[in-house]
Design a protein around this motif. Structure first.
Motif, PDB file in Angstrom:
ATOM      1  N   UNK A 283      -9.549  -4.667 -12.647  1.00  0.00           N
ATOM      2  CA  UNK A 283      -9.686  -3.550 -13.585  1.00  0.00           C
ATOM      3  C   UNK A 283      -9.665  -2.175 -12.953  1.00  0.00           C
ATOM      4  N   UNK A 284      -9.331  -2.102 -11.689  1.00  0.00           N
ATOM      5  CA  UNK A 284      -9.229  -0.791 -11.033  1.00  0.00           C
ATOM      6  C   UNK A 284      -7.778  -0.596 -10.599  1.00  0.00           C
ATOM      7  N   UNK A 285      -7.193   0.499 -11.096  1.00  0.00           N
ATOM      8  CA  UNK A 285      -5.817   0.822 -10.731  1.00  0.00           C
ATOM      9  C   UNK A 285      -5.831   1.695  -9.484  1.00  0.00           C
ATOM     10  N   UNK A 286      -4.992   1.350  -8.522  1.00  0.00           N
ATOM     11  CA  UNK A 286      -4.863   2.163  -7.319  1.00  0.00           C
ATOM     12  C   UNK A 286      -3.400   2.543  -7.156  1.00  0.00           C
ATOM     13  N   UNK A 287      -3.134   3.832  -7.083  1.00  0.00           N
ATOM     14  CA  UNK A 287      -1.772   4.306  -6.856  1.00  0.00           C
ATOM     15  C   UNK A 287      -1.746   4.975  -5.486  1.00  0.00           C
ATOM     16  N   UNK A 288      -0.859   4.509  -4.634  1.00  0.00           N
ATOM     17  CA  UNK A 288      -0.717   5.093  -3.297  1.00  0.00           C
ATOM     18  C   UNK A 288       0.547   5.937  -3.297  1.00  0.00           C
ATOM     19  N   UNK A 289       0.373   7.236  -3.042  1.00  0.00           N
ATOM     20  CA  UNK A 289       1.506   8.158  -3.079  1.00  0.00           C
ATOM     21  C   UNK A 289       1.706   8.755  -1.678  1.00  0.00           C
ATOM     22  N   UNK A 290       2.737   8.310  -0.964  1.00  0.00           N
ATOM     23  CA  UNK A 290       2.963   8.868   0.368  1.00  0.00           C
ATOM     24  C   UNK A 290       3.374  10.334   0.284  1.00  0.00           C
ATOM     25  N   UNK A 291       2.801  11.137   1.158  1.00  0.00           N
ATOM     26  CA  UNK A 291       3.109  12.564   1.152  1.00  0.00           C
ATOM     27  C   UNK A 291       4.531  12.781   1.667  1.00  0.00           C
ATOM     28  N   UNK A 292       5.179  13.774   1.132  1.00  0.00           N
ATOM     29  CA  UNK A 292       6.515  14.131   1.613  1.00  0.00           C
ATOM     30  C   UNK A 292       6.383  14.714   3.020  1.00  0.00           C
TER      31      UNK A 292
ATOM     32  N   UNK B  79       8.545  10.229  -4.365  1.00  0.00           N
ATOM     33  CA  UNK B  79       8.483   9.360  -5.547  1.00  0.00           C
ATOM     34  C   UNK B  79       9.001   7.945  -5.296  1.00  0.00           C
ATOM     35  N   UNK B  80       9.961   7.815  -4.380  1.00  0.00           N
ATOM     36  CA  UNK B  80      10.575   6.500  -4.154  1.00  0.00           C
ATOM     37  C   UNK B  80       9.609   5.520  -3.477  1.00  0.00           C
ATOM     38  N   UNK B  81       8.637   6.054  -2.767  1.00  0.00           N
ATOM     39  CA  UNK B  81       7.758   5.167  -1.991  1.00  0.00           C
ATOM     40  C   UNK B  81       6.384   4.949  -2.637  1.00  0.00           C
ATOM     41  N   UNK B  82       6.236   5.389  -3.875  1.00  0.00           N
ATOM     42  CA  UNK B  82       4.934   5.256  -4.537  1.00  0.00           C
ATOM     43  C   UNK B  82       4.687   3.796  -4.904  1.00  0.00           C
ATOM     44  N   UNK B  83       3.484   3.331  -4.628  1.00  0.00           N
ATOM     45  CA  UNK B  83       3.131   1.957  -4.966  1.00  0.00           C
ATOM     46  C   UNK B  83       1.863   1.940  -5.811  1.00  0.00           C
ATOM     47  N   UNK B  84       1.823   1.021  -6.754  1.00  0.00           N
ATOM     48  CA  UNK B  84       0.639   0.925  -7.614  1.00  0.00           C
ATOM     49  C   UNK B  84       0.204  -0.523  -7.707  1.00  0.00           C
ATOM     50  N   UNK B  85      -1.103  -0.717  -7.743  1.00  0.00           N
ATOM     51  CA  UNK B  85      -1.621  -2.073  -7.898  1.00  0.00           C
ATOM     52  C   UNK B  85      -2.866  -2.035  -8.773  1.00  0.00           C
ATOM     53  N   UNK B  86      -3.101  -3.149  -9.438  1.00  0.00           N
ATOM     54  CA  UNK B  86      -4.245  -3.245 -10.337  1.00  0.00           C
ATOM     55  C   UNK B  86      -5.052  -4.472  -9.912  1.00  0.00           C
ATOM     56  N   UNK B  87      -6.300  -4.270  -9.573  1.00  0.00           N
ATOM     57  CA  UNK B  87      -7.144  -5.402  -9.181  1.00  0.00           C
ATOM     58  C   UNK B  87      -8.522  -5.229  -9.772  1.00  0.00           C
TER      59      UNK B  87
END
Lengths: 136, 154
Positions: B132-141, B122-130
Protein backbone atom coordinates in the motif's frame (compact mmCIF):
# COMPACT_ATOMS: atom_id res chain seq x y z
CA UNK A 1 -20.48 -6.33 -7.24
CA UNK A 2 -21.00 -2.61 -7.29
CA UNK A 3 -18.42 -0.06 -6.34
CA UNK A 4 -18.97 2.94 -4.10
CA UNK A 5 -19.80 6.08 -6.06
CA UNK A 6 -16.67 7.91 -7.15
CA UNK A 7 -15.98 11.28 -5.65
CA UNK A 8 -12.78 13.18 -5.15
CA UNK A 9 -10.79 11.88 -2.23
CA UNK A 10 -9.82 14.36 0.43
CA UNK A 11 -6.46 14.33 2.08
CA UNK A 12 -6.65 13.41 5.71
CA UNK A 13 -3.88 13.62 8.19
CA UNK A 14 -3.25 10.35 9.92
CA UNK A 15 -4.84 10.26 13.34
CA UNK A 16 -2.27 9.90 16.04
CA UNK A 17 -3.18 7.80 19.06
CA UNK A 18 -3.53 10.34 21.82
CA UNK A 19 -3.22 8.22 24.91
CA UNK A 20 -2.34 4.62 24.22
CA UNK A 21 -1.00 2.32 26.87
CA UNK A 22 2.44 3.58 27.77
CA UNK A 23 4.78 2.83 24.91
CA UNK A 24 8.03 1.13 25.63
CA UNK A 25 9.61 2.04 22.31
CA UNK A 26 9.96 5.49 20.85
CA UNK A 27 8.09 6.44 17.70
CA UNK A 28 4.72 7.64 16.56
CA UNK A 29 1.55 5.61 16.87
CA UNK A 30 -1.38 6.05 14.51
CA UNK A 31 -4.95 4.84 14.48
CA UNK A 32 -5.82 2.94 11.31
CA UNK A 33 -9.11 3.73 9.57
CA UNK A 34 -11.40 0.72 9.71
CA UNK A 35 -14.59 -0.64 8.27
CA UNK A 36 -16.43 -3.15 10.40
CA UNK A 37 -19.47 -5.00 9.23
CA UNK A 38 -21.38 -7.96 10.41
CA UNK A 39 -23.32 -10.67 8.71
CA UNK A 40 -25.21 -13.49 10.36
CA UNK A 41 -22.18 -15.74 10.42
CA UNK A 42 -19.21 -13.46 10.88
CA UNK A 43 -17.81 -10.05 11.64
CA UNK A 44 -15.41 -8.62 9.07
CA UNK A 45 -12.92 -5.90 9.81
CA UNK A 46 -11.02 -4.00 7.15
CA UNK A 47 -8.17 -1.76 8.26
CA UNK A 48 -5.96 0.56 6.23
CA UNK A 49 -2.42 -0.04 7.38
CA UNK A 50 -0.10 1.06 4.57
CA UNK A 51 3.47 -0.09 5.02
CA UNK A 52 2.63 -2.94 7.36
CA UNK A 53 3.87 -6.32 6.21
CA UNK A 54 2.07 -9.49 7.23
CA UNK A 55 5.11 -10.51 9.30
CA UNK A 56 5.09 -7.31 11.32
CA UNK A 57 1.38 -7.33 12.12
CA UNK A 58 0.18 -8.73 15.41
CA UNK A 59 -3.44 -9.50 16.08
CA UNK A 60 -4.47 -10.50 19.56
CA UNK A 61 -7.86 -11.49 20.84
CA UNK A 62 -8.04 -11.76 24.56
CA UNK A 63 -11.23 -11.70 26.60
CA UNK A 64 -13.25 -10.04 23.84
CA UNK A 65 -10.65 -7.31 23.30
CA UNK A 66 -9.20 -7.36 19.82
CA UNK A 67 -5.86 -5.62 19.41
CA UNK A 68 -4.28 -4.68 16.11
CA UNK A 69 -0.64 -3.77 16.30
CA UNK A 70 1.38 -3.18 13.14
CA UNK A 71 4.95 -2.06 12.84
CA UNK A 72 6.13 0.06 9.93
CA UNK A 73 9.74 0.23 8.90
CA UNK A 74 10.82 3.68 7.72
CA UNK A 75 10.81 3.41 3.92
CA UNK A 76 13.59 5.92 3.38
CA UNK A 77 17.00 4.58 2.50
CA UNK A 78 20.20 5.88 4.04
CA UNK A 79 21.46 9.13 2.60
CA UNK A 80 18.03 10.43 1.62
CA UNK A 81 17.27 14.01 2.56
CA UNK A 82 13.73 15.37 3.02
CA UNK A 83 12.44 17.72 0.34
CA UNK A 84 8.76 17.66 1.29
CA UNK A 85 7.20 15.82 4.18
CA UNK A 86 3.45 15.65 4.37
CA UNK A 87 2.91 12.44 6.25
CA UNK A 88 4.79 10.69 8.95
CA UNK A 89 5.22 6.99 9.43
CA UNK A 90 4.95 4.98 12.57
CA UNK A 91 3.20 2.11 14.21
CA UNK A 92 -0.49 1.39 13.91
CA UNK A 93 -2.40 0.47 17.02
CA UNK A 94 -6.07 0.04 17.72
CA UNK A 95 -8.23 -1.91 20.12
CA UNK A 96 -11.80 -3.04 19.82
CA UNK A 97 -14.16 -4.67 22.23
CA UNK A 98 -16.20 -7.36 20.61
CA UNK A 99 -19.70 -7.91 21.81
CA UNK A 100 -20.23 -11.26 20.15
CA UNK A 101 -18.57 -14.50 21.03
CA UNK A 102 -15.96 -15.25 18.39
CA UNK A 103 -14.81 -18.67 17.33
CA UNK A 104 -11.11 -18.12 17.90
CA UNK A 105 -9.97 -21.17 15.96
CA UNK A 106 -11.47 -20.03 12.69
CA UNK A 107 -10.26 -16.44 12.61
CA UNK A 108 -8.79 -15.58 9.22
CA UNK A 109 -6.54 -12.64 8.43
CA UNK A 110 -5.00 -11.48 5.20
CA UNK A 111 -3.03 -8.44 4.08
CA UNK A 112 -3.33 -7.14 0.53
CA UNK A 113 -1.95 -3.79 -0.64
CA UNK A 114 -1.74 -2.49 2.90
CA UNK A 115 -5.32 -3.38 3.79
CA UNK A 116 -5.98 -5.93 6.49
CA UNK A 117 -9.01 -8.12 6.13
CA UNK A 118 -9.88 -9.92 9.30
CA UNK A 119 -12.74 -12.37 9.40
CA UNK A 120 -14.05 -13.22 12.84
CA UNK A 121 -16.59 -16.03 12.65
CA UNK A 122 -19.20 -16.14 15.35
CA UNK A 123 -19.56 -19.28 17.42
CA UNK A 124 -22.49 -21.45 16.56
CA UNK A 125 -24.63 -20.46 19.55
CA UNK A 126 -24.31 -16.81 18.73
CA UNK A 127 -25.60 -17.16 15.18
CA UNK A 128 -29.30 -16.55 15.13
CA UNK A 129 -31.39 -19.55 14.38
CA UNK A 130 -34.74 -19.42 12.81
CA UNK A 131 -37.30 -21.30 14.77
CA UNK A 132 -40.18 -22.68 12.89
CA UNK A 133 -43.49 -22.46 14.55
CA UNK A 134 -45.49 -25.52 13.93
CA UNK A 135 -49.16 -25.14 13.60
CA UNK A 136 -51.32 -27.97 14.67
CA UNK B 1 2.74 46.49 37.96
CA UNK B 2 4.19 49.80 36.93
CA UNK B 3 0.87 51.54 36.36
CA UNK B 4 -0.37 50.48 39.72
CA UNK B 5 2.70 51.79 41.45
CA UNK B 6 2.60 55.13 39.60
CA UNK B 7 -1.00 55.95 40.33
CA UNK B 8 -0.91 54.43 43.75
CA UNK B 9 -3.92 52.35 42.86
CA UNK B 10 -5.59 50.91 45.88
CA UNK B 11 -5.36 47.16 46.35
CA UNK B 12 -8.62 45.81 47.57
CA UNK B 13 -7.88 43.38 50.31
CA UNK B 14 -4.85 41.96 48.54
CA UNK B 15 -6.76 41.56 45.23
CA UNK B 16 -5.09 43.31 42.37
CA UNK B 17 -7.58 44.39 39.71
CA UNK B 18 -5.23 43.91 36.76
CA UNK B 19 -3.98 40.50 37.71
CA UNK B 20 -6.99 38.78 36.19
CA UNK B 21 -6.52 40.61 32.88
CA UNK B 22 -2.85 39.73 32.84
CA UNK B 23 -3.66 36.08 33.44
CA UNK B 24 -6.16 36.07 30.56
CA UNK B 25 -3.63 37.65 28.25
CA UNK B 26 -1.08 34.97 29.09
CA UNK B 27 -3.65 32.26 28.47
CA UNK B 28 -4.52 33.72 25.07
CA UNK B 29 -0.87 33.83 24.16
CA UNK B 30 -0.41 30.21 25.07
CA UNK B 31 -3.49 29.27 23.05
CA UNK B 32 -2.40 31.05 19.87
CA UNK B 33 1.11 29.68 20.26
CA UNK B 34 -0.28 26.18 20.43
CA UNK B 35 -2.47 26.80 17.40
CA UNK B 36 0.25 28.06 15.12
CA UNK B 37 2.64 25.36 16.23
CA UNK B 38 0.05 22.76 15.31
CA UNK B 39 -0.52 24.38 11.93
CA UNK B 40 3.08 24.80 10.94
CA UNK B 41 4.36 21.48 12.11
CA UNK B 42 3.18 19.80 8.97
CA UNK B 43 2.72 21.98 5.90
CA UNK B 44 0.27 19.80 4.03
CA UNK B 45 -1.31 20.69 0.73
CA UNK B 46 -4.63 19.09 1.55
CA UNK B 47 -4.69 17.26 -1.77
CA UNK B 48 -4.93 13.50 -1.74
CA UNK B 49 -2.62 11.65 -1.55
CA UNK B 50 -0.19 13.19 0.87
CA UNK B 51 3.34 12.88 -0.46
CA UNK B 52 6.78 12.58 0.99
CA UNK B 53 9.59 13.64 -1.30
CA UNK B 54 13.21 12.87 -0.52
CA UNK B 55 16.40 13.09 -2.52
CA UNK B 56 19.91 11.77 -2.58
CA UNK B 57 22.73 12.53 -5.01
CA UNK B 58 21.27 10.47 -7.84
CA UNK B 59 17.50 10.39 -7.45
CA UNK B 60 14.35 11.94 -6.13
CA UNK B 61 12.01 9.61 -4.26
CA UNK B 62 8.29 10.31 -4.10
CA UNK B 63 6.27 8.21 -1.68
CA UNK B 64 2.56 8.06 -1.01
CA UNK B 65 0.41 5.89 1.20
CA UNK B 66 -2.28 4.37 -0.96
CA UNK B 67 -3.75 1.41 0.89
CA UNK B 68 -6.00 -0.75 -1.22
CA UNK B 69 -5.11 0.95 -4.50
CA UNK B 70 -4.15 -1.55 -7.15
CA UNK B 71 -1.25 -0.84 -9.48
CA UNK B 72 -3.57 -0.89 -12.51
CA UNK B 73 -5.77 1.82 -11.00
CA UNK B 74 -2.82 4.21 -10.79
CA UNK B 75 -1.61 6.52 -13.49
CA UNK B 76 1.73 8.25 -13.41
CA UNK B 77 3.25 10.66 -15.87
CA UNK B 78 6.45 12.64 -15.78
CA UNK B 79 7.48 15.70 -17.75
CA UNK B 80 10.69 17.60 -17.11
CA UNK B 81 10.36 18.41 -13.46
CA UNK B 82 6.79 17.53 -12.63
CA UNK B 83 5.13 14.30 -11.65
CA UNK B 84 1.43 13.72 -12.12
CA UNK B 85 -0.19 11.07 -10.02
CA UNK B 86 -3.80 10.14 -10.51
CA UNK B 87 -5.99 7.18 -9.89
CA UNK B 88 -8.94 5.83 -8.09
CA UNK B 89 -9.38 4.08 -4.83
CA UNK B 90 -12.10 1.51 -5.05
CA UNK B 91 -13.80 -0.20 -2.18
CA UNK B 92 -15.79 -3.16 -3.33
CA UNK B 93 -19.29 -3.42 -1.96
CA UNK B 94 -19.75 -6.24 0.48
CA UNK B 95 -22.57 -8.61 1.18
CA UNK B 96 -25.93 -6.90 0.91
CA UNK B 97 -27.03 -8.22 4.27
CA UNK B 98 -23.99 -6.82 6.02
CA UNK B 99 -24.69 -4.38 8.80
CA UNK B 100 -22.02 -1.74 9.13
CA UNK B 101 -20.72 -0.83 12.56
CA UNK B 102 -17.99 1.48 11.35
CA UNK B 103 -17.21 3.02 8.01
CA UNK B 104 -14.10 5.14 8.11
CA UNK B 105 -12.36 4.12 4.90
CA UNK B 106 -13.12 6.22 1.87
CA UNK B 107 -13.15 5.55 -1.84
CA UNK B 108 -12.78 8.01 -4.66
CA UNK B 109 -10.71 9.54 -7.39
CA UNK B 110 -7.59 11.55 -6.91
CA UNK B 111 -5.13 13.53 -8.95
CA UNK B 112 -2.10 15.44 -7.89
CA UNK B 113 0.79 17.21 -9.58
CA UNK B 114 4.02 17.75 -7.74
CA UNK B 115 6.83 19.92 -9.04
CA UNK B 116 10.29 18.67 -8.21
CA UNK B 117 13.14 21.05 -7.40
CA UNK B 118 15.16 19.93 -10.44
CA UNK B 119 14.86 18.28 -13.83
CA UNK B 120 14.58 14.52 -13.99
CA UNK B 121 15.03 11.96 -16.75
CA UNK B 122 11.50 10.86 -17.64
CA UNK B 123 12.69 7.74 -19.48
CA UNK B 124 14.36 6.27 -16.41
CA UNK B 125 11.58 6.83 -13.87
CA UNK B 126 10.53 3.70 -12.01
CA UNK B 127 7.53 3.15 -9.78
CA UNK B 128 6.61 0.33 -7.46
CA UNK B 129 3.79 -0.39 -5.07
CA UNK B 130 4.34 -2.54 -2.00
CA UNK B 131 2.08 -2.98 1.04
CA UNK B 132 0.00 0.00 0.00
CA UNK B 133 2.94 2.37 -0.28
CA UNK B 134 3.80 3.77 -3.69
CA UNK B 135 7.44 4.60 -4.32
CA UNK B 136 8.50 6.51 -7.42
CA UNK B 137 12.22 6.77 -8.12
CA UNK B 138 13.07 9.67 -10.41
CA UNK B 139 16.71 9.85 -11.52
CA UNK B 140 18.00 13.40 -11.70
CA UNK B 141 19.01 14.73 -15.09
CA UNK B 142 22.77 15.06 -15.63
CA UNK B 143 22.52 18.84 -15.60
CA UNK B 144 20.96 18.95 -12.14
CA UNK B 145 23.29 16.49 -10.42
CA UNK B 146 25.76 17.99 -8.00
CA UNK B 147 29.30 18.19 -9.31
CA UNK B 148 32.46 18.14 -7.32
CA UNK B 149 34.95 20.81 -8.25
CA UNK B 150 38.46 20.29 -7.10
CA UNK B 151 40.30 23.40 -6.02
CA UNK B 152 43.77 23.62 -7.43
CA UNK B 153 46.48 25.15 -5.39
CA UNK B 154 49.09 26.97 -7.36
Amino acid sequence: MSVAESKALQAREKAEVSAPAEQTRPGLVFTPAVDIFETEKEITLLADMPGVKSETLNIHLHENVLTLDGDVEPPEGPGEVDVLREYRTGKYYRQFTLSQVIDQDRIEAGMTDGVLRLILPKVEEATPRKIKVKSK
Amino acid sequence: MLFQRMTDWPTWGGLRPFEELERMRRQMERLTEGLTRGLWREPISGVFPLLNVTEDKENFYVRAELPGVKAEDLELSVTGDSLTLSGERKIAAEDENARYHRREREAGKFSRIVTLPAQVEPAKVEASCADGVLTVVLPKAEASKPKTISVKSS
